[in-house]
Design a protein around this motif. Sequence first.
Motif, PDB file in Angstrom:
ATOM      1  N   SER A 180       0.819  -1.200   0.000  1.00  0.00           N
ATOM      2  CA  SER A 180       0.000   0.000   0.000  1.00  0.00           C
ATOM      3  C   SER A 180       0.860   1.260   0.000  1.00  0.00           C
ATOM      4  CB  SER A 180      -0.888  -0.006   1.245  1.00  0.00           C
ATOM      5  OG  SER A 180      -1.366   1.277   1.502  1.00  0.00           O
ATOM      6  N   GLU A 181       0.249   2.349  -0.451  1.00  0.00           N
ATOM      7  CA  GLU A 181       0.883   3.668  -0.421  1.00  0.00           C
ATOM      8  C   GLU A 181       0.791   4.253   0.997  1.00  0.00           C
ATOM      9  OE1 GLU A 181       2.542   5.693  -2.226  1.00  0.00           O
ATOM     10  OE2 GLU A 181       1.972   7.749  -1.742  1.00  0.00           O
ATOM     11  N   TYR A 182      -0.164   3.751   1.779  1.00  0.00           N
ATOM     12  CA  TYR A 182      -0.406   4.334   3.102  1.00  0.00           C
ATOM     13  C   TYR A 182       0.118   3.403   4.196  1.00  0.00           C
ATOM     14  CZ  TYR A 182      -3.310   7.220   0.197  1.00  0.00           C
ATOM     15  OH  TYR A 182      -3.738   8.055  -0.797  1.00  0.00           O
ATOM     16  N   LEU A 183       1.046   3.929   4.994  1.00  0.00           N
ATOM     17  CA  LEU A 183       1.691   3.100   6.009  1.00  0.00           C
ATOM     18  C   LEU A 183       1.321   3.608   7.396  1.00  0.00           C
ATOM     19  CD1 LEU A 183       5.278   3.210   4.435  1.00  0.00           C
ATOM     20  CD2 LEU A 183       3.444   1.595   3.908  1.00  0.00           C
ATOM     21  N   VAL A 184       0.754   2.745   8.207  1.00  0.00           N
ATOM     22  CA  VAL A 184       0.496   3.090   9.609  1.00  0.00           C
ATOM     23  C   VAL A 184       1.567   2.372  10.424  1.00  0.00           C
ATOM     24  CG1 VAL A 184      -1.096   2.840  11.556  1.00  0.00           C
ATOM     25  CG2 VAL A 184      -1.985   3.402   9.294  1.00  0.00           C
ATOM     26  N   CYS A 185       2.366   3.133  11.184  1.00  0.00           N
ATOM     27  CA  CYS A 185       3.482   2.524  11.917  1.00  0.00           C
ATOM     28  C   CYS A 185       3.216   2.584  13.412  1.00  0.00           C
ATOM     29  CB  CYS A 185       4.771   3.259  11.612  1.00  0.00           C
ATOM     30  SG  CYS A 185       5.094   3.384   9.855  1.00  0.00           S
ATOM     31  N   ILE A 186       3.298   1.438  14.068  1.00  0.00           N
ATOM     32  CA  ILE A 186       3.137   1.414  15.527  1.00  0.00           C
ATOM     33  C   ILE A 186       4.291   0.636  16.143  1.00  0.00           C
ATOM     34  CG2 ILE A 186       0.623   1.618  15.540  1.00  0.00           C
ATOM     35  CD1 ILE A 186       0.542  -1.432  16.110  1.00  0.00           C
ATOM     36  N   ASP A 187       4.510   0.838  17.435  1.00  0.00           N
ATOM     37  CA  ASP A 187       5.573   0.108  18.119  1.00  0.00           C
ATOM     38  C   ASP A 187       5.112  -1.304  18.471  1.00  0.00           C
ATOM     39  OD1 ASP A 187       7.317   2.127  17.922  1.00  0.00           O
ATOM     40  OD2 ASP A 187       7.381   2.652  20.048  1.00  0.00           O
ATOM     41  N   GLY A 188       6.083  -2.168  18.753  1.00  0.00           N
ATOM     42  CA  GLY A 188       5.794  -3.576  19.003  1.00  0.00           C
ATOM     43  C   GLY A 188       5.075  -3.847  20.314  1.00  0.00           C
ATOM     44  N   ASP A 189       4.887  -2.814  21.153  1.00  0.00           N
ATOM     45  CA  ASP A 189       4.163  -3.037  22.405  1.00  0.00           C
ATOM     46  C   ASP A 189       2.948  -2.117  22.509  1.00  0.00           C
ATOM     47  OD1 ASP A 189       5.471  -0.675  22.626  1.00  0.00           O
ATOM     48  OD2 ASP A 189       6.302  -1.033  24.617  1.00  0.00           O
ATOM     49  N   ALA A 190       2.506  -1.583  21.359  1.00  0.00           N
ATOM     50  CA  ALA A 190       1.414  -0.604  21.388  1.00  0.00           C
ATOM     51  C   ALA A 190       0.124  -1.219  20.844  1.00  0.00           C
ATOM     52  CB  ALA A 190       1.799   0.600  20.535  1.00  0.00           C
ATOM     53  N   LEU A 191      -0.959  -1.000  21.562  1.00  0.00           N
ATOM     54  CA  LEU A 191      -2.251  -1.552  21.126  1.00  0.00           C
ATOM     55  C   LEU A 191      -3.023  -0.491  20.349  1.00  0.00           C
ATOM     56  CD1 LEU A 191      -3.386  -3.414  24.379  1.00  0.00           C
ATOM     57  CD2 LEU A 191      -1.880  -4.197  22.541  1.00  0.00           C
ATOM     58  N   LEU A 192      -3.258  -0.775  19.096  1.00  0.00           N
ATOM     59  CA  LEU A 192      -3.932   0.171  18.213  1.00  0.00           C
ATOM     60  C   LEU A 192      -5.439   0.082  18.421  1.00  0.00           C
ATOM     61  CD1 LEU A 192      -2.982   2.088  15.936  1.00  0.00           C
ATOM     62  CD2 LEU A 192      -3.410   0.250  14.325  1.00  0.00           C
ATOM     63  N   ASP A 193      -6.073   1.234  18.565  1.00  0.00           N
ATOM     64  CA  ASP A 193      -7.533   1.240  18.664  1.00  0.00           C
ATOM     65  C   ASP A 193      -8.118   0.804  17.317  1.00  0.00           C
ATOM     66  OD1 ASP A 193     -10.040   2.138  20.070  1.00  0.00           O
ATOM     67  OD2 ASP A 193     -10.161   3.381  18.263  1.00  0.00           O
ATOM     68  N   GLU A 194      -9.271   0.165  17.353  1.00  0.00           N
ATOM     69  CA  GLU A 194      -9.791  -0.446  16.126  1.00  0.00           C
ATOM     70  C   GLU A 194     -10.192   0.554  15.028  1.00  0.00           C
ATOM     71  OE1 GLU A 194     -13.517  -1.391  19.041  1.00  0.00           O
ATOM     72  OE2 GLU A 194     -13.017  -2.885  17.529  1.00  0.00           O
ATOM     73  N   TYR A 195     -10.405   1.830  15.414  1.00  0.00           N
ATOM     74  CA  TYR A 195     -10.773   2.831  14.410  1.00  0.00           C
ATOM     75  C   TYR A 195      -9.582   3.699  13.992  1.00  0.00           C
ATOM     76  CZ  TYR A 195     -15.488   1.603  15.883  1.00  0.00           C
ATOM     77  OH  TYR A 195     -16.636   0.917  16.164  1.00  0.00           O
ATOM     78  N   ALA A 196      -8.421   3.450  14.598  1.00  0.00           N
ATOM     79  CA  ALA A 196      -7.287   4.364  14.408  1.00  0.00           C
ATOM     80  C   ALA A 196      -6.855   4.474  12.945  1.00  0.00           C
ATOM     81  CB  ALA A 196      -6.120   3.913  15.277  1.00  0.00           C
ATOM     82  N   ALA A 197      -6.724   3.326  12.266  1.00  0.00           N
ATOM     83  CA  ALA A 197      -6.247   3.364  10.880  1.00  0.00           C
ATOM     84  C   ALA A 197      -7.204   4.186  10.008  1.00  0.00           C
ATOM     85  CB  ALA A 197      -6.116   1.944  10.337  1.00  0.00           C
TER      86      ALA A 197
END
Lengths: 415, 158
Positions: free
Chosen positions: A132-149
């Motif tokens: 993809s052209e769009y990259l969402v980057c998070i750390d290996g210990d971070a919990l992403l909220d389900e609507y964040a992306a």
Amino acid sequence: MEKILAVLFEFAFLYPIIMSFFWMSGGLYYYFRRERHARPRTDPPPLESYPKVSILVPCHNEGENAEETIGSALLQKYPDFEVIAINDGSRDNTAEVLNAMAERHDRLRVIHLDRNLGKANALRMGALAAQSEYLVCIDGDALLDEYAAHWMIWHLTSGPRVGAVTGNPRIRNRSTLLGRLQVGEFSSIIGMIKRAQRVYGRIFTVSGVISAFRRTALHRIGYWADDMVTEDIDISWRLQLDHWDIRYEPNALCFILMPETLKGLWRQRLRWAQGGVEVLLRHGRDFLSWRKRRMWGVMLEYLLSVLWAYTMLAIIVLWALGKFIALPPALYVHTILPSWHGVILAMVCMAQFASSIIIDRRYETQVGRNYFWMIWYPMAYWLLSLFTTVVALPKTLLKRRGKRATWVSPDRGIR
Amino acid sequence: MKYDSRLIRKPYAQPRLKRAAWGFVTAAFWGLYIYLWLPLITLILWLLGVRTAFFELYTRKHEIEPFLIVAIPVMAALCTVLLIGWAEYNRYRFARRDRRSPQEDVARDEVARRLRVAPALAQQLGQSKVTLLHMNDQAIPESMSTPALTAHVAHAAG
């Protein structure tokens, strides 16, 4: 000489207050203008089309967290996405955990690097592998909220100028006083700074723990640098120097672990301070062009914060010296007790807490409770920022240039 | 866990005015309650030397530093006007006007070239599910292989 000392005292007193005024006015303006009547977090704005998103998760020795982190990334309420976990030469069981998850989840892809090359290189490989052209980057210990992306992609697809989006990290571990203090810090200081900087139009840094990028923008600036202590500050400055817009999205939540020991906190903040000094030294000259003038405000704020740290240090040293040796009257500091100035500081501090409660209650219930514990934190914050800056400047100047930054095991508090 | 889902706690379901009114009533009664303690508070403060402090700060000089009373609110107002004025000016000037023209999305081959990776390897990586990248000292991947799904990568690294 007396006049110089008086000016230094005024600067030492007024700088935090004036910055606080900017943060409060910017934070409240942002809230009332953009957040208050905006859609709730659970109902992000619909998009014209839903381009594929790649969520990149660099992991180094994340065996304990990988299942939870990748699991929450996979729960995104977004139609088309992939999660790419990049195992950066972990020595624990991260590889097994990721491989086992990859067998269970179609959307998960795993890249193992055969050695530890640092977060920047892990992200580079992730960007190369992404579909993809769009990259969402998070750390290996971070919990992403389900609507964040969804919230972040909404910004990236809203205009060709938007090169990156930074999200809203929330602290998970709140068992100790240090944990609770940082909850307050993230809302009353960091969240407000981000909003105020967004109002100004340029931000100091994206949050490395949750940010989204347009790959084309990264491509133009040469991707993440692997020799910077904090790759997030560096990439934010380079993107903005290339005239990309960086947005802040408070609805893009991400739950993170923070240090809960003094040593862990000191090491983390020293690293942040070093990162700031490093980018200043590396990119300082690039700012001199008139075309880069929009970044002058960010740079000026940072320069003043370094100057303030050394001013405070000078005042404290002069005051302490005066207790033991006879100083010339012009250099003698009678007292560092703030008297009426202290009342003003206390009032400004209360106003800042109140502003942050107004803003932050939208994202968290009972956020005000933390303020009982953090009444002394603004002082601790400025002292921590003073000492980390004072130590970071010589440390960065003495650092060997071009040395690759690899992972350091952070303190992640009580689990 | 102490949480009990049978409890109903929805203070925000009340009208704001009503909530605020009850808040004020509670605050007023807190004031009244503290007033009951006033003799003891006075005694403690007197023992702590507050009377002396009050005398030093107020009565002797008969003044509060005017700078703090006047200059600080003026500074607060200036900061606010400056920042919000700047934001609104930009909003007015740039709203609905994008000065950056859309750019073509960068292709994987170009990404590979920038990262000094062989295009064939990049294409293969783009389609991989689980892969092990063999990196050189310059952090450039030289080849890739598919690890046995239970293999420990740290061992593969040697």
